[in-house]
Design an enzyme around this catalytic site. Sequence first.
Site, short mmCIF file in Angstrom:
data_model
loop_
_atom_site.label_atom_id
_atom_site.label_comp_id
_atom_site.label_asym_id
_atom_site.label_seq_id
_atom_site.Cartn_x
_atom_site.Cartn_y
_atom_site.Cartn_z
CG HIS A 114 -14.33 -0.81 -2.87
ND1 HIS A 114 -14.15 -1.27 -4.15
CD2 HIS A 114 -15.47 -1.40 -2.42
CE1 HIS A 114 -15.13 -2.13 -4.43
NE2 HIS A 114 -15.94 -2.21 -3.41
CE1 TYR A 156 -3.31 -3.01 0.92
CE2 TYR A 156 -4.36 -1.13 -0.16
CZ TYR A 156 -4.37 -2.46 0.21
OH TYR A 156 -5.44 -3.25 -0.14
CB CYS A 191 -5.84 0.10 14.90
SG CYS A 191 -7.23 -0.24 15.97
CB CYS A 237 -5.54 0.20 21.00
SG CYS A 237 -5.56 -0.50 19.35
NE ARG A 297 -2.89 -0.22 -4.75
CZ ARG A 297 -4.07 -0.75 -4.38
NH1 ARG A 297 -4.09 -1.72 -3.48
NH2 ARG A 297 -5.19 -0.31 -4.89
CB ALA A 299 -12.28 7.86 -17.96
CG ASN A 305 -14.81 -0.25 -20.08
OD1 ASN A 305 -13.79 -0.49 -20.72
ND2 ASN A 305 -15.04 -0.73 -18.86
CB THR A 334 -16.20 -0.53 -13.21
OG1 THR A 334 -16.12 -1.65 -12.32
CG2 THR A 334 -17.61 -0.42 -13.74
#
Length: 250
Positions: free
Chosen positions: A122, A69, A130, A152, A72, A233, A215, A190
């Site tokens: 999403h 991540y 966390c 925590c 990204r 797009a 698309n 999509t």
Amino acid sequence: MNNQTIEHAAAIIAGARRLVVTTGAGMSRECGIPTFREAPSALWENYDPADLATPEGFQKDPAMVWKWYAARRETIAKVAPHPGHFSLAELEQMDWDDYLLITQNIDNLHRVAGSSALVEIHGNIFLFKCFDNNHPVPTLPDSDEVPPRCECGSPVRPDVVWFGEMLPYDGLRRADAAISACDTMLVVGTSGTVYPVAEFPALARTAGARVIEVNPERTPITGLTEVYVEGTAGEAIPALVEAVRRKRAG
Ligand code: BV8
């Protein structure tokens, strides 16, 4: 890109009062962010996103998923929205009884481009929580641990929806309300393969809405559409929004 289909799609949208727009990874493709369909970048070619973007994948190797991540985020932080993102923000400003943009993308680009009637269904790669208690983590702790830990003690993760995880309740509720009331849905970039979002165009059709798809390739959604705009797009959305503005100006 066929001007006739752009004009046909624009006539439907210009006459709409309650519009829902949904976008997927293809919306950001022209910013240089690879879609899920494309071979992952060389850095991750041995990994399948469906393995990494899961709670099990994170529990198995938190550091590796965290680094995926982080890589990204680094790519996304370098790109800017393209004209299609800005055109959707302009479309939102036109006169509607109801307007909602629902994106599967976690890249924050619709927000940067100015869309505000927006559900990032999403999640968002620049937000954190966390793993064990979903405590929001507004700023990452200054720590050498990878991943860092919440106060925590639980490892921090991106605030995104992984495969096998429920979508955010508030986002789903807003999406469901808008889709069941809309008269038109515009579906952009999509593959229609990830659920429950893949069902949204069918839900719109059941609600009596007219469905338009943008698309470069046909998808399982194309069969549900009244107009299929074969285009990207970055090119088709600015042309479409300009045509809607022209038709509304009369
Ligand atoms: C859920 C965030 C229910 C993370 C993503 C087992 C257990 C539970 C659920 C399941 C299960 N098995 C299957 C499921 C359902 C699962 C699913 O749908 N799996 C698929 C693979 C079959 N769904 C889920 O798990 C969802 N949760 O169902 O929970 C539940 C019930 C009980 C208990 C617990 C849970 C959660 C799904 C969300 C996953 N997270 N992202 C991250 O990004 O790291 S999904 C991620 O992939 C994206 O967000 C997006 O949704 C998806 C990719 O799809 P697209 O956006 O469409 O992109 P894609 O690459 O596929 O296609 C690109 C398109 O663009 C192509 O059509 C191409 O032609 C086009 N294009 C290319 N260039 C351009 C272009 N278009 C325009 N212009 C261009 N230039």
